[in-house]
Design an enzyme around this catalytic site. Structure first.
Site, PDB file in Angstrom:
ATOM      1  N   ARG A  45       0.633  -1.421  -0.152  1.00  0.00           N
ATOM      2  CA  ARG A  45      -0.102  -0.016   0.004  1.00  0.00           C
ATOM      3  C   ARG A  45       0.855   1.174   0.108  1.00  0.00           C
ATOM      4  O   ARG A  45       0.458   2.285  -0.833  1.00  0.00           O
ATOM      5  CB  ARG A  45      -1.014   0.079   1.272  1.00  0.00           C
ATOM      6  CG  ARG A  45      -2.155  -0.789   1.047  1.00  0.00           C
ATOM      7  CD  ARG A  45      -2.725  -1.465   2.403  1.00  0.00           C
ATOM      8  NE  ARG A  45      -1.834  -2.473   2.830  1.00  0.00           N
ATOM      9  CZ  ARG A  45      -1.831  -3.713   2.579  1.00  0.00           C
ATOM     10  NH1 ARG A  45      -2.963  -4.195   1.683  1.00  0.00           N
ATOM     11  NH2 ARG A  45      -1.109  -4.681   2.521  1.00  0.00           N
ATOM     12  N   THR A  46       1.751   1.175   0.870  1.00  0.00           N
ATOM     13  CA  THR A  46       2.648   2.709   1.131  1.00  0.00           C
ATOM     14  C   THR A  46       3.316   3.040  -0.352  1.00  0.00           C
ATOM     15  O   THR A  46       3.166   3.958  -0.867  1.00  0.00           O
ATOM     16  CB  THR A  46       3.364   2.637   2.212  1.00  0.00           C
ATOM     17  OG1 THR A  46       2.766   2.139   3.502  1.00  0.00           O
ATOM     18  CG2 THR A  46       4.155   3.920   2.429  1.00  0.00           C
TER      19      THR A  46
ATOM     20  N   HIS B 195       5.332   5.829  11.598  1.00  0.00           N
ATOM     21  CA  HIS B 195       4.896   5.603  10.005  1.00  0.00           C
ATOM     22  C   HIS B 195       4.033   6.929  10.024  1.00  0.00           C
ATOM     23  O   HIS B 195       2.691   6.489  10.128  1.00  0.00           O
ATOM     24  CB  HIS B 195       4.312   4.216  10.050  1.00  0.00           C
ATOM     25  CG  HIS B 195       3.931   3.717   8.552  1.00  0.00           C
ATOM     26  ND1 HIS B 195       3.946   4.858   7.580  1.00  0.00           N
ATOM     27  CD2 HIS B 195       3.539   2.648   7.853  1.00  0.00           C
ATOM     28  CE1 HIS B 195       3.649   4.074   6.319  1.00  0.00           C
ATOM     29  NE2 HIS B 195       3.376   2.803   6.632  1.00  0.00           N
TER      30      HIS B 195
HETATM   31  C1  NCD Z   1       2.257  -1.157   8.083  1.00  0.00           C
HETATM   32  C2  NCD Z   1       3.770  -0.884   8.128  1.00  0.00           C
HETATM   33  O1  NCD Z   1       4.456  -1.316   7.226  1.00  0.00           O
HETATM   34  O2  NCD Z   1       4.080  -0.832   9.344  1.00  0.00           O
HETATM   35  N1  NCD Z   1       1.640  -1.514   6.887  1.00  0.00           N
HETATM   36  C3  NCD Z   1       1.339  -0.428   5.856  1.00  0.00           C
HETATM   37  O3  NCD Z   1       2.050   0.548   5.600  1.00  0.00           O
HETATM   38  N2  NCD Z   1       0.117  -0.224   5.813  1.00  0.00           N
HETATM   39  C4  NCD Z   1       1.550  -2.176   9.145  1.00  0.00           C
HETATM   40  C5  NCD Z   1       2.087  -3.672   9.088  1.00  0.00           C
HETATM   41  O4  NCD Z   1       3.087  -3.966   8.480  1.00  0.00           O
HETATM   42  O5  NCD Z   1       1.641  -4.335   9.883  1.00  0.00           O
END
Ligand code: NCD
Length: 310
Positions: free
Chosen positions: A54-55, A133
């Site tokens: 997603r990111t 994050h």
């Molecule tokens: C998260 C992360 O990478 O911290 N994922 C994300 O970016 N949506 C959560 C995770 O990995 O559990």
């Protein structure tokens, strides 16, 4: 809107006025399914030393939708000169010469701060180990406001790996900008929120409680924020095995769902592993895929505010 040089921590977001403007811009992008040329001629480098779906994709899609371009290393640990022993600082200095902004994900806490210290272009922290994050927390807040209408009086119940979950570390600090909220922290004893974040909440007089009673916490929740066990952060396998047994009491399945009020919403930063049963997905309260979609518009708004020099 306030311009960030770098976005390393949500601590840099010190006022709600900034969030209100950012979210209004994101909502506008979302409503109009915007594609424009606001960032034409700008180049975003995504430098990912850890897996991401997603990111990275949402940042890259956001940049393309604003007319910018993208260069990317999706597996920088193996395919950048880090593999040859180059330091993060040297890699960042180099990539900064090719791009106008760097989105960085790295397994070490503090990596984004180190990168920011040497980078002449903005660094956006897309996850630094078990640190923070911040852009995930921004999209989480946007989603809560969009789904619930406002933040007043809400009880936010955060469940799972609060020790290593970097999205939680950013989210609790951002929630602290809102006065009349209550935070319930639900986890096994070994996975409690680190003291530094609890101290922040206390210092800002935010009402919070820690509990292992998942069903009880669900009954009072307006927002349930589920997280997965951050397996990759555990150094010892026995620790992980004990936790795997314990975590079975923190699964949102049909029975747990029956404890939740009809107006509550369920969030998860994703990826979901087994902490939310797929049967929950069709429930209207399950907002986690809408949340992931919202990330695109929030990141468009953020990139515009960081990069638009007009
Ligand atoms: C998260 C992360 O990478 O911290 N994922 C994300 O970016 N949506 C959560 C995770 O990995 O559990």
């Amino acid at each position: 809107m306030k311009k960030f040089n770098h976005l390393v921590s949500v601590q840099q977001v010190s006022d709600r006025a900034f969030l209100d403007k950012l979210f209004a811009l994101a909502a506008d992008f979302q409503e109009h399914n915007t594609r424009n040329n606001a960032l034409e001629g700008k180049i975003l480098a995504s430098l990912f030393f850890e897996p991401s779906t997603r990111t990275r994709f949402s940042f890259e899609s956001a940049m393309l939708r604003l007319g910018g371009q993208v260069i990317t290393s999706e597996n920088a640990s193996d395919y950048s000169s880090a593999k040859k022993g180059e330091t993060l600082e040297d890699t960042v200095r180099t990539v900064a010469g090719y791009a106008d902004c760097i989105v960085l994900r790295h397994p070490e806490k503090g990596a984004a701060q180190r990168a920011a210290q040497v980078s002449p272009v903005p660094i956006i922290n897309a996850g630094d180990g078990s640190g923070e994050h911040p852009t995930q927390a921004l999209l989480d807040m946007y989603t809560i406001q969009k789904e619930k209408g406002n933040m007043d009086g809400l009880t936010i119940t955060i469940v799972g790996d609060l020790l290593y979950g970097r999205t939680v570390h950013s989210l609790v600090q951002l929630l602290a900008l809102y006065r009349d909220i209550h935070i319930a922290l639900v986890s096994p004893a070994q996975l409690r929120l680190p003291e530094e974040y609890k101290q922040n909440l206390r210092a800002q007089k935010i009402s919070f409680k820690e509990t292992e009673d998942f069903p009880g916490a669900l009954q009072k929740a307006d927002v349930v924020y589920m997280t997965r066990l951050q397996k990759e952060r555990f150094s010892s396998q026995p620790d992980l095995l004990t936790l795997n047994v314990n975590k079975s009491s923190y699964i949102l399945d049909e029975a747990a769902l029956s404890q939740l009020s009809q107006n509550a919403i369920i969030l998860h930063p994703l990826p979901r592993v087994d902490e939310i049963s797929p049967i929950v997905d069709s429930d209207p309260r399950a907002a986690y895929f809408r949340q992931a979609q919202n990330g695109l518009y929030v990141r468009m708004a953020l990139l515009q505010s960081v990069l638009d020099s007009a």
